[in-house]
Design a protein around this motif. Sequence first.
Motif, PDB file in Angstrom:
ATOM      1  N   LEU A 198      -5.490  -1.539  -1.318  1.00 56.64           N
ATOM      2  CA  LEU A 198      -4.177  -1.006  -0.996  1.00 56.64           C
ATOM      3  C   LEU A 198      -3.714  -1.692   0.275  1.00 56.64           C
ATOM      4  O   LEU A 198      -4.332  -1.545   1.329  1.00 56.64           O
ATOM      5  CB  LEU A 198      -4.233   0.510  -0.795  1.00 56.64           C
ATOM      6  CG  LEU A 198      -2.946   1.183  -0.306  1.00 56.64           C
ATOM      7  CD1 LEU A 198      -1.778   0.899  -1.243  1.00 56.64           C
ATOM      8  CD2 LEU A 198      -3.172   2.676  -0.141  1.00 56.64           C
ATOM      9  N   SER A 199      -2.647  -2.455   0.157  1.00 52.64           N
ATOM     10  CA  SER A 199      -2.082  -3.163   1.300  1.00 52.64           C
ATOM     11  C   SER A 199      -0.976  -2.319   1.910  1.00 52.64           C
ATOM     12  O   SER A 199      -0.071  -1.874   1.201  1.00 52.64           O
ATOM     13  CB  SER A 199      -1.521  -4.511   0.852  1.00 52.64           C
ATOM     14  OG  SER A 199      -0.838  -5.113   1.927  1.00 52.64           O
ATOM     15  N   ILE A 240     -10.285  -0.259  -0.556  1.00 55.90           N
ATOM     16  CA  ILE A 240     -10.101  -1.023   0.674  1.00 55.90           C
ATOM     17  C   ILE A 240      -8.639  -0.846   1.059  1.00 55.90           C
ATOM     18  O   ILE A 240      -7.750  -1.187   0.275  1.00 55.90           O
ATOM     19  CB  ILE A 240     -10.377  -2.530   0.461  1.00 55.90           C
ATOM     20  CG1 ILE A 240     -11.811  -2.758  -0.027  1.00 55.90           C
ATOM     21  CG2 ILE A 240     -10.084  -3.318   1.741  1.00 55.90           C
ATOM     22  CD1 ILE A 240     -12.049  -4.150  -0.598  1.00 55.90           C
ATOM     23  N   ILE A 241      -8.393  -0.291   2.231  1.00 51.56           N
ATOM     24  CA  ILE A 241      -7.029  -0.205   2.755  1.00 51.56           C
ATOM     25  C   ILE A 241      -6.923  -1.236   3.856  1.00 51.56           C
ATOM     26  O   ILE A 241      -7.683  -1.200   4.822  1.00 51.56           O
ATOM     27  CB  ILE A 241      -6.694   1.192   3.298  1.00 51.56           C
ATOM     28  CG1 ILE A 241      -6.817   2.253   2.208  1.00 51.56           C
ATOM     29  CG2 ILE A 241      -5.284   1.194   3.898  1.00 51.56           C
ATOM     30  CD1 ILE A 241      -6.546   3.672   2.685  1.00 51.56           C
ATOM     31  N   GLU A 242      -5.975  -2.160   3.710  1.00 49.10           N
ATOM     32  CA  GLU A 242      -5.810  -3.193   4.724  1.00 49.10           C
ATOM     33  C   GLU A 242      -4.394  -3.175   5.267  1.00 49.10           C
ATOM     34  O   GLU A 242      -3.442  -3.035   4.511  1.00 49.10           O
ATOM     35  CB  GLU A 242      -6.183  -4.578   4.180  1.00 49.10           C
ATOM     36  CG  GLU A 242      -5.290  -5.148   3.114  1.00 49.10           C
ATOM     37  CD  GLU A 242      -4.081  -5.917   3.640  1.00 49.10           C
ATOM     38  OE1 GLU A 242      -3.978  -6.171   4.852  1.00 49.10           O
ATOM     39  OE2 GLU A 242      -3.227  -6.238   2.819  1.00 49.10           O
ATOM     40  N   GLY A 243      -4.308  -3.276   6.591  1.00 53.39           N
ATOM     41  CA  GLY A 243      -2.994  -3.366   7.207  1.00 53.39           C
ATOM     42  C   GLY A 243      -3.050  -3.053   8.681  1.00 53.39           C
ATOM     43  O   GLY A 243      -3.924  -2.320   9.147  1.00 53.39           O
ATOM     44  N   ALA A 244      -2.096  -3.597   9.396  1.00 54.70           N
ATOM     45  CA  ALA A 244      -1.999  -3.336  10.832  1.00 54.70           C
ATOM     46  C   ALA A 244      -1.720  -1.861  11.060  1.00 54.70           C
ATOM     47  O   ALA A 244      -0.856  -1.275  10.418  1.00 54.70           O
ATOM     48  CB  ALA A 244      -0.888  -4.186  11.446  1.00 54.70           C
ATOM     49  N   GLY A 245      -2.495  -1.264  11.936  1.00 54.32           N
ATOM     50  CA  GLY A 245      -2.300   0.126  12.306  1.00 54.32           C
ATOM     51  C   GLY A 245      -3.204   1.120  11.635  1.00 54.32           C
ATOM     52  O   GLY A 245      -3.240   2.287  12.010  1.00 54.32           O
ATOM     53  N   ALA A 293       0.749   7.391   6.716  1.00 52.16           N
ATOM     54  CA  ALA A 293       0.884   7.823   5.315  1.00 52.16           C
ATOM     55  C   ALA A 293      -0.352   7.440   4.511  1.00 52.16           C
ATOM     56  O   ALA A 293      -0.813   8.214   3.665  1.00 52.16           O
ATOM     57  CB  ALA A 293       2.145   7.208   4.701  1.00 52.16           C
ATOM     58  N   ALA A 294      -0.899   6.267   4.764  1.00 52.04           N
ATOM     59  CA  ALA A 294      -2.110   5.840   4.058  1.00 52.04           C
ATOM     60  C   ALA A 294      -3.311   6.696   4.450  1.00 52.04           C
ATOM     61  O   ALA A 294      -4.126   7.058   3.596  1.00 52.04           O
ATOM     62  CB  ALA A 294      -2.398   4.367   4.340  1.00 52.04           C
TER      63      ALA A 294
END
Length: 179
Positions: free
Chosen positions: A51-52, A109-114, A69-70
Amino acid sequence: MAQVGASLADIAASVDACGPTCLVVIDGRSGAGKTTLARELAAARPAFTVLSLDQLYPGWDGLRSGADAAITGVLGPLAEGRAGRWRGWDWEADAPAAWHEVAPGTPLIIEGAGVLTPAAAALAPVRVWVEADDAVRRERALRRDGATYEPHWDRWAAQERQHLRTHDPRSLATHLFRL
């Protein structure tokens, strides 16, 4: 304590030790290589869904709200054995998009800034901070997104700096990765 200079094999070994429903978060500044690492890890562990956060951020001022939110909508429920839900963002329309569900037990896998905050650290056993030199990051990000991203670089970077000051994600990581 984080494993400094972690390799893909090191991270994959931690994922394997975590079990079949492992939750992983990958954070870093724009252009650091989060998406590339997430894709490589998912290719090495095909059961995983990625999940991007680019799909969730509600526009160019939405780093914090997208990450939150993620964490609350997906990571928290999955950690509790429940389904996660997230609402996409239509960047072209600059408006909310469709809702999506992530089934309980999904290795994710959750990837992202923050995304790497104390709340996420309490839920995800495998936490990766990805870093790269500022000039390299900028070149990668602008090569990837070009003219679309360039006018927003500084305002996005300000949100990243706020995340770093508020949450110190590097200190929460189990693995430090440089791509």
